[in-house]
Design a protein around this motif. Structure first.
Motif, short mmCIF file in Angstrom:
data_model
loop_
_atom_site.label_atom_id
_atom_site.label_comp_id
_atom_site.label_asym_id
_atom_site.label_seq_id
_atom_site.Cartn_x
_atom_site.Cartn_y
_atom_site.Cartn_z
N ALA A 1 -7.23 3.44 6.62
CA ALA A 1 -6.50 3.77 7.85
C ALA A 1 -5.41 4.79 7.52
N TRP A 2 -4.69 4.57 6.42
CA TRP A 2 -3.66 5.50 5.99
C TRP A 2 -4.24 6.86 5.59
N THR A 3 -5.34 6.84 4.82
CA THR A 3 -5.90 8.13 4.39
C THR A 3 -6.45 8.92 5.57
N GLY A 4 -7.07 8.23 6.52
CA GLY A 4 -7.57 8.93 7.71
C GLY A 4 -6.45 9.59 8.49
N ILE B 1 0.84 -1.20 0.00
CA ILE B 1 0.00 0.00 0.00
C ILE B 1 0.87 1.24 0.00
N LYS B 2 1.89 1.24 0.83
CA LYS B 2 2.80 2.39 0.87
C LYS B 2 3.54 2.56 -0.46
N GLU B 3 4.05 1.45 -0.98
CA GLU B 3 4.84 1.49 -2.20
C GLU B 3 4.04 1.98 -3.40
N LYS B 4 2.82 1.50 -3.56
CA LYS B 4 2.04 1.77 -4.76
C LYS B 4 1.15 3.01 -4.66
N LEU B 5 0.68 3.33 -3.46
CA LEU B 5 -0.37 4.35 -3.33
C LEU B 5 0.06 5.60 -2.56
N ILE B 6 1.13 5.53 -1.78
CA ILE B 6 1.49 6.67 -0.92
C ILE B 6 2.86 7.25 -1.27
N LEU B 7 3.88 6.42 -1.30
CA LEU B 7 5.24 6.91 -1.49
C LEU B 7 5.48 7.62 -2.83
N PRO B 8 4.77 7.27 -3.92
CA PRO B 8 4.97 8.04 -5.16
C PRO B 8 4.51 9.50 -5.05
N PHE B 9 3.70 9.81 -4.05
CA PHE B 9 3.08 11.13 -3.97
C PHE B 9 3.47 11.92 -2.72
N ILE B 10 3.93 11.23 -1.68
CA ILE B 10 4.17 11.89 -0.39
C ILE B 10 5.59 11.59 0.09
N ASP B 11 6.26 12.62 0.56
CA ASP B 11 7.54 12.46 1.25
C ASP B 11 7.21 12.02 2.67
N LEU B 12 6.98 10.74 2.82
CA LEU B 12 6.37 10.19 4.03
C LEU B 12 7.32 10.22 5.22
N LYS B 13 6.85 10.80 6.33
CA LYS B 13 7.59 10.79 7.59
C LYS B 13 6.85 9.90 8.57
N VAL B 14 7.54 8.89 9.09
CA VAL B 14 6.91 8.01 10.09
C VAL B 14 7.90 7.71 11.20
N GLU B 15 7.35 7.38 12.36
CA GLU B 15 8.12 6.76 13.43
C GLU B 15 7.57 5.35 13.55
N GLU C 1 -2.70 -7.68 -5.10
CA GLU C 1 -1.77 -6.71 -5.68
C GLU C 1 -2.35 -6.05 -6.92
N GLU C 2 -3.12 -6.82 -7.69
CA GLU C 2 -3.77 -6.25 -8.88
C GLU C 2 -4.77 -5.17 -8.48
N PHE C 3 -5.46 -5.39 -7.37
CA PHE C 3 -6.43 -4.41 -6.88
C PHE C 3 -5.73 -3.09 -6.54
N LEU C 4 -4.59 -3.19 -5.89
CA LEU C 4 -3.82 -1.98 -5.57
C LEU C 4 -3.32 -1.29 -6.84
N ASP C 5 -2.93 -2.07 -7.83
CA ASP C 5 -2.48 -1.49 -9.11
C ASP C 5 -3.62 -0.74 -9.80
N GLU C 6 -4.83 -1.27 -9.73
CA GLU C 6 -6.00 -0.61 -10.34
C GLU C 6 -6.29 0.71 -9.65
N ILE C 7 -6.18 0.71 -8.34
CA ILE C 7 -6.39 1.96 -7.58
C ILE C 7 -5.33 2.99 -7.97
N ALA C 8 -4.08 2.53 -8.09
CA ALA C 8 -2.99 3.44 -8.47
C ALA C 8 -3.26 4.09 -9.83
N LYS C 9 -3.84 3.33 -10.76
CA LYS C 9 -4.18 3.89 -12.06
C LYS C 9 -5.24 4.99 -11.91
N ASN C 10 -6.21 4.75 -11.03
CA ASN C 10 -7.29 5.73 -10.85
C ASN C 10 -6.82 7.01 -10.13
N ILE C 11 -5.77 6.91 -9.34
CA ILE C 11 -5.23 8.13 -8.72
C ILE C 11 -4.72 9.07 -9.79
#
Length: 398
Positions: free
Chosen positions: A332-335, A26-40, A388-398
């Protein structure tokens, strides 16, 4: 494209089994391409909790208190079989229970609705939000196995050493005993959190206990809710055109099946655990439910409301593909990202979270979905995809 920058880290709590497999994807496909993610980062996988004698769970909760917002993966609460399977030192307590006890507050769980998955309770046309008290009761219990011939008493000792005693049971035969507690302060926080949520969302608040049977414990919940409502919220509710409704838990279960939805159903801890699963299942899937712990002290923990998807994980270990629904994990991530954006004044972060949620809904409504939704959707799914295909489809829609 320049990535969206964060100011304050999210506290990331990793988990177990199939959801642990999906989490980095989820992080690799949907978040990290768009956000300079900071986490602890904290590893709440069962083996690391065992290695640290569960200290890592406490440290994770302390980090949420420090930074304000956490995002949590699904975790194992081990039973006897899990102790053997993972070679654990003991049956560790629920990490959710530990975190909720430290943060206090209320867990709000809301169905994620899509047009092509209709609730199995046909009267439910609006979301039913379950507000679950997040402290005490069976999740902070003390329990014992009792040998035959023993007498069990409830004993309370005051600061001067004076005891109050109440006979629980004379055990002519062996049995079990369990002690539960709650506090006035936590119940009051629960009540205020629910009333504030109702005002914010402009929905009625229903609350239920079993005070006819539990004439001290459950009745204390009822009385505190009514006192706080009458003193602080009655006029606010009237001005907003909403109401607070109290009844017995068995009555509200019967009423809810004929209601259209669009309400907050406030539940004690165990009731909320059970009833939120029922509501989620009716609206489509346990993976189609958002869950956030809201603390009156200003802490927020976003999580998946479901478990670790154990059955799919065993298939994954055999090298088989799974059609595991990752929607609740994504939300959970988007919230958490949206709340971080709100607290830190980063509107781009809020907008990204909204667009990712929209992309998830669009993917499902276009007819592309995982197997759990394909089994109940109407019209039929156009494509049933692997995780994984489901996540790829979501990534296309972003």
């Amino acid at each position: 494209m320049e990535k969206i920058r964060m100011k304050t880290p999210l506290v990331e709590l990793d988990g177990d089994e199939m959801t642990r497999v999906l989490w980095p994807l989820i992080k690799e496909k949907l978040i990290l391409p768009f956000i300079d993610l900071k986490v602890e980062y904290y590893d709440l996988g069962i083996q690391n909790r065992d290695r640290t004698d569960d200290r890592v769970t406490v440290e994770a909760a302390e980090a949420i208190i420090k930074y304000g917002v956490g995002v949590k993966n699904a975790t194992i609460t081990p039973n006897a079989d899990r102790v053997v399977e993972y070679k654990l030192k003991k049956q560790w307590k629920s990490p959710n229970g530990t975190i909720r006890a430290m943060l206090d507050g209320t867990v709000f769980r809301k169905p994620i609705m899509v047009k092509n998955v209709q609730p199995s309770v046909r009267s439910w046309v609006k979301p039913i939000v379950v507000g679950r008290h997040a402290y005490g009761d069976v999740y902070r219990n003390a329990e014992l196995y009792v040998e035959a011939g023993c007498k069990a008493e409830l004993v309370v000792t005051d600061e001067h050493g004076v005891e109050k005693r109440e006979l629980i049971h004379d055990f002519a035969e062996a049995g079990v005993i369990q002690g539960m507690h709650n506090t006035d302060a936590s119940i009051a926080s629960f009540a205020r959190s629910c009333f504030e949520y109702s005002l914010d969302q402009k929905v009625d608040c229903w609350f239920a206990t079993k005070d006819t049977i539990s004439k001290i414990y459950d009745q204390r919940f009822k009385n505190i809710f009514e006192e706080i409502f009458n003193l602080e919220y009655k006029d606010k509710f009237k001005a907003s055109g909403i109401e607070f409704f109290y009844t017995l838990i068995d009555d509200v279960v019967a009423r809810i099946m004929k209601h259209e939805g669009g309400i907050l159903w406030a539940c004690k801890n165990y009731d909320g655990d059970v009833m939120s699963d029922m509501v989620a299942s009716s609206f489509g899937s346990l993976a189609m439910m958002t869950s956030v712990l809201v603390s009156p002290k200003g802490y927020f923990e976003y999580e998946a409301a479901h478990g670790t998807v154990q059955r799919h994980y065993y298939k994954h270990l055999k090298g088989e593909k799974t059609s595991t629904n990752a929607v609740a994990l994504i939300f959970a991530w988007t919230g958490a990202l949206a709340k971080r954006g709100e607290l830190d004044g980063i509107p781009e972060l809020i907008l990204f979270a909204q667009k990712l949620e929209k992309a998830v809904v669009q993917t499902i409504e276009s007819g592309v979905m995982t197997g759990d939704l394909a089994a109940i959707c109407s019209p039929p799914a156009l494509r049933v995809v692997y995780s994984e295909e489901f996540l790829d489809e979501i990534a296309k829609n972003i």
